[in-house]
Design an enzyme around this catalytic site. Structure first.
Site, PDB file in Angstrom:
ATOM      1  N   MET A   1       1.132  -1.167   0.057  1.00  0.00           N
ATOM      2  CA  MET A   1       0.220   0.025  -0.047  1.00  0.00           C
ATOM      3  C   MET A   1       0.792   1.363  -0.035  1.00  0.00           C
ATOM      4  SD  MET A   1      -1.711   2.537   1.220  1.00  0.00           S
ATOM      5  CE  MET A   1      -1.172   3.383   2.785  1.00  0.00           C
ATOM      6  N   PRO A   2       0.720   2.134  -0.875  1.00  0.00           N
ATOM      7  CA  PRO A   2      -0.255   2.248  -1.979  1.00  0.00           C
ATOM      8  C   PRO A   2       0.274   1.710  -3.424  1.00  0.00           C
ATOM      9  CG  PRO A   2       0.687   4.384  -1.607  1.00  0.00           C
ATOM     10  CD  PRO A   2       1.284   3.490  -0.597  1.00  0.00           C
TER      11      PRO A   2
END
Length: 73
Positions: A1-2
Site C-alpha cells: 500500500m499504496p
C-alpha cells in the site's frame, strides 16, 4: 500500500520513467510515512489517439468526483 498507476503518452525514456516513479515514491513516503518497500508504481503508456477513449472516457470522466487533481481539458 499504496499502488499508483501513471498513464501517459509514449515517448519518455526509461530514465525519465524511473525518475517519475522515484519522485512519486518520495512524495508518498513524505506524506504517509509508509516505507519505500510498501509502495509500487506502474507506468502505462497510452497513445494520444486512444487517450480519450481509453483513459478519459473510462477512468477520468466517470470518476470526476473522486479526483484530487482534475484535468483542464
Amino acid at each position: 500500500m499504496p499502488h499508483v498507476i501513471v498513464k501517459m503518452y509514449p515517448g519518455s525514456s526509461e530514465e525519465q520513467k524511473e525518475k517519475i516513479a522515484q519522485e512519486i515514491t518520495n512524495v508518498i513516503i513524505k506524506h504517509t510515512g509508509k516505507p519505500e518497500e510498501a509502495i509500487s508504481i506502474a507506468i502505462a503508456e497510452v497513445t494520444e489517439d486512444l487517450w480519450i477513449q481509453e483513459v478519459y472516457d473510462k477512468e477520468i470522466s466517470p470518476n470526476k468526483e473522486s479526483l484530487y487533481k482534475k484535468p483542464g481539458y
